[in-house]
Write an enzyme that holds these catalytic residues in place. Sequence first.
Site, PDB file in Angstrom:
ATOM      1  N   PHE B 131       0.859  -1.186   0.000  1.00 31.96           N
ATOM      2  CA  PHE B 131       0.000   0.000   0.000  1.00 31.96           C
ATOM      3  C   PHE B 131       0.896   1.236   0.000  1.00 31.96           C
ATOM      4  CE2 PHE B 131      -2.830   3.196   1.875  1.00 31.96           C
ATOM      5  CZ  PHE B 131      -3.861   3.093   0.966  1.00 31.96           C
ATOM      6  N   ASP B 203       2.497  -4.788   8.547  1.00 27.04           N
ATOM      7  CA  ASP B 203       1.295  -3.949   8.511  1.00 27.04           C
ATOM      8  C   ASP B 203       0.094  -4.892   8.408  1.00 27.04           C
ATOM      9  OD1 ASP B 203      -0.890  -2.361   7.867  1.00 27.04           O
ATOM     10  OD2 ASP B 203       0.206  -1.100   6.444  1.00 27.04           O
ATOM     11  N   TYR B 228     -10.404   0.613  11.239  1.00 27.01           N
ATOM     12  CA  TYR B 228     -11.641   1.023  10.555  1.00 27.01           C
ATOM     13  C   TYR B 228     -12.027   0.119   9.395  1.00 27.01           C
ATOM     14  CZ  TYR B 228      -8.473   3.758   7.458  1.00 27.01           C
ATOM     15  OH  TYR B 228      -7.484   4.168   6.611  1.00 27.01           O
ATOM     16  N   LYS B 229     -11.258  -0.926   9.161  1.00 26.25           N
ATOM     17  CA  LYS B 229     -11.611  -1.872   8.098  1.00 26.25           C
ATOM     18  C   LYS B 229     -12.353  -3.047   8.745  1.00 26.25           C
ATOM     19  CE  LYS B 229      -7.601  -0.396   5.381  1.00 26.25           C
ATOM     20  NZ  LYS B 229      -8.276   0.124   4.174  1.00 26.25           N
ATOM     21  N   ARG B 377     -12.468  -4.863  -6.346  1.00 23.50           N
ATOM     22  CA  ARG B 377     -12.228  -5.521  -5.048  1.00 23.50           C
ATOM     23  C   ARG B 377     -13.554  -5.833  -4.372  1.00 23.50           C
ATOM     24  NH1 ARG B 377      -8.292  -2.535  -0.848  1.00 23.50           N
ATOM     25  NH2 ARG B 377     -10.003  -1.044  -0.905  1.00 23.50           N
TER      26      ARG B 377
END
Lengths: 416, 416
Positions: B131, B203, B228-229, B377
């Site tokens: 990312f 990560d 928050y995912k 996705r």
Amino acid sequence: MTTREDCLARDALDPLAALRLQFDLPAGVIYLDGNSLGARPTSALARAQQVIAREWGQDLIRSWNSAGWFDLPKRLGNRLAPLIGAADGEVVVTDTTSVNLFKALAAALHMQANTPASAARRVIVTERSNFPTDIYMAEGLSSWLARGYSVKLVDSVDELPAAIGADTAVVMLTHVNYRSGYQHDMAATSALAHTAGALIVWDLAHSAGAVPVDLNRDGADLAVGCTYKYLNGGPGSPAFIWVPLRHQASFQQPLSGWWGHAAPFAMAPAFAPTEGIGRALCGTQPIVSLAMVESGLEVFEQTSMAAIRAKSLALTDLFIELVEQRCANHPLGLVTPREHARRGSQVSFTHPHGYAVMAALIARGVIGDYREPAIMRFGFTPLYTSYADVWDAVEILRQILDDAAYDIAAKRDAVT
Amino acid sequence: MTTREDCLARDALDPLAALRLQFDLPAGVIYLDGNSLGARPTSALARAQQVIAREWGQDLIRSWNSAGWFDLPKRLGNRLAPLIGAADGEVVVTDTTSVNLFKALAAALHMQANTPASAARRVIVTERSNFPTDIYMAEGLSSWLARGYSVKLVDSVDELPAAIGADTAVVMLTHVNYRSGYQHDMAATSALAHTAGALIVWDLAHSAGAVPVDLNRDGADLAVGCTYKYLNGGPGSPAFIWVPLRHQASFQQPLSGWWGHAAPFAMAPAFAPTEGIGRALCGTQPIVSLAMVESGLEVFEQTSMAAIRAKSLALTDLFIELVEQRCANHPLGLVTPREHARRGSQVSFTHPHGYAVMAALIARGVIGDYREPAIMRFGFTPLYTSYADVWDAVEILRQILDDAAYDIAAKRDAVT
């Protein structure tokens, strides 16, 4: 002698009095700690409910665009800007004051490293009495850069002219001191730094929303500040950073996260900073806490910093006058400057048993706070503090002191 | 061929099915973007209301102690710890993933700088497909340190063994790739790094709450991640950082703010890091956004990562099977590994008009997202996604593709 009736009469004439109705204040409390955590704007609850129930719950990921979450740091920055003499596109609300200070100091050191005299400029000058996290962040940055950077601490404002010299890269000062309430002369001190070839970074934690600030007029180079004190943004609400237009092209900082990228969704592997204030951003922000900052700013838009300042000085003058009259036989020492131009929106008094006296005040509903050593802090927020509040607070202080109604063995809790 | 009735039958037997009732999901939506922003736990609204109305509004500054605001980063860290194989006192929830990665990388470089072979170790190894903010933060840190540090990007997992060597200070990898859904072998890759004398920073943005993680068992050195995912903490809710007990004494990082100080309220001018995980903290946290993280974690405590993983694999297997059966005549390319051990909790397919197809899906209530280049996705969150959801999503995808019911000129909005 000022009486309670005099105070009520002043409240009746106070043009800001009605703004108190826009805050949710608990019954039976005189809140003199808005310099630590501002009171809650009534509208903040509905705003949070909207973000949580509607924007998050119903619109989900789409709210990054449809509810403007992406633009929130800039949009709030633009609403905050007039309070601190900043222009549109110069402020973002993001991260913490500490993290923003790291960005600002790093950027300032980087700007200096690109000037001809750079090799000799390796010192960050600040005050020993500065809020500690500011000093810690400067220490953290300078020691990690390991190019001979160091932090120089001065013990009084009078030492600043001698301390700022040819080796100074950056002067970093908090505009209004958290403990004493002393307010620096921003224009004069910025000029002092510039004359020596240094840049100046201001921390407005106890200034924004508390005293008039004009960053562009007064020659500041970079600034950071807090939204959860006088701006009433909510507990730990994100902080702000100001980068004036004239410095934005040269503003570079090591927390180069994707929110500061020119094209964050191109997903390119190399960092390329965006144009403008966006390059002060780093990562994804806590949207609910961020959104409530707007509720605080909306109240400020119904008045002016001039009106707020006039009442702030009247409140702090009154508090000093009443304490000195009514508690004259107690060992209280005024720490805050009497001179208006040098005073923030708080009043600090020392007392040998300051912690215990403050604990007794809080137990009786007068909420200030305590800072080592021996300092009782009283913050005055003109948006929701009345003249009668001041009278009542001093009366309760007088009773506690006259009756020695405090426990000098009171347990010490930390309060921020 | 699997039918919709088969899917309904599987839902009827699904031990996690009841947990969906703990989420507020909009009617008419199949939400397959929990890998970007998790859905709202119903209890999050009441939790926020409590913090805003009661703790902030009524108790004001006292809530730092009485409501446990000070301890929240550590308390939430301890509740999150079992999901990632961490021990008590090893995790704090704070700041952003980007900022925490900066701390972790800086600390890892500092640990390496104190080992005998330090002079030769100046490289951070990561993947070009990582990312982007992870790469940007590594670039930012390494370029600012200016001691010859650099970032080496590899183009595939197969290149890692050759890329990690005597010059490697730190290997920094995202455990589950945000775009492909590829899951690294944490134990094997950590061992690879250690054999070469490097440290490894993971990560967990797309792992925490999505796949079983056992940081201590699998030899990770440091880790960061997102709440928050898959953890459903709310938009931009604060991230986490993990420092194992064995590394805490040597963990030092430049964002040395007052929350990481041994005695923050002593207001000493010199930084002295606290013992333990607290030294990963920096500044005051956004309490409302932070508090809601707890609502997400409470749901996980009613099941296990093993049960979540079993359903996650069943959902992603089913999605792959149905897409390949029902959309077989369309140019879809599976990006996500078929092998269970290498798969996260998402499925990505390429399509030449991926952006337009995704826009059409979203318009019909199937919310996934799009990532360059050409990747659609679909995230599968076992806590609130049913087998029938998978069937219905594929049916809508099939209709859109069969009818070519998408606008290849669709305007591109950014979605995180």
